[in-house]
Design an enzyme around this catalytic site. Sequence first.
Site, short mmCIF file in Angstrom:
data_model
loop_
_atom_site.label_atom_id
_atom_site.label_comp_id
_atom_site.label_asym_id
_atom_site.label_seq_id
_atom_site.Cartn_x
_atom_site.Cartn_y
_atom_site.Cartn_z
N CYS A 1 0.97 -1.50 -0.03
CA CYS A 1 0.05 0.01 -0.03
C CYS A 1 0.72 1.19 0.21
O CYS A 1 1.83 1.40 0.67
CB CYS A 1 -0.98 -0.08 1.23
SG CYS A 1 -1.96 1.50 1.41
N CYS B 1 -8.35 -4.73 -10.55
CA CYS B 1 -7.86 -3.56 -11.44
C CYS B 1 -7.41 -2.26 -10.62
O CYS B 1 -8.12 -1.68 -9.93
CB CYS B 1 -8.93 -3.26 -12.35
SG CYS B 1 -8.24 -2.08 -13.61
FE FE Z 1 -3.03 0.92 3.36
#
Ligand code: FE
Length: 131
Positions: free
Chosen positions: A48, A120
């Site tokens: 992330c 996606c």
């Molecule tokens: Fe995160």
Amino acid sequence: MAEKVTKTDAEWRKELTPEQFEITRKKGTERAFSGEYVDNHEQGMYRCRCCGAELFRSDEKFESGSGWPSFWEPAAADNVATEEDNSHYMQRTEALCKSCGAHLGHVFEDGPKPTGLRYCINSASLKFDKK
Ligand code: FE
């Protein structure tokens, strides 16, 4: 379970580029074929961009032709959350980072076997760690 990360928009703005902020915190979408990881074929982990959680592996990345990095499965089911998204006059499933709530992209049911799913994902939501 991933640890929860909560920050204000002002805090996120300091850590992200304007594009990364718009996409991850405001559910934006980068232009197709514009992201840095569309054609990345190196082995490693996609984390992330906001909190570093392990989201996707190069092993599950595939060529979708869509212009966005595409994966048929998350690195760990627990790290990626999904939510109904009815914005823009479409019924879609949004993919989010479970620990910090970052918008990642959408999940479609036209992916390859074995899951049949296509995550996606915006390159701007990811940070690649080469193995
Ligand atoms: Fe995160």
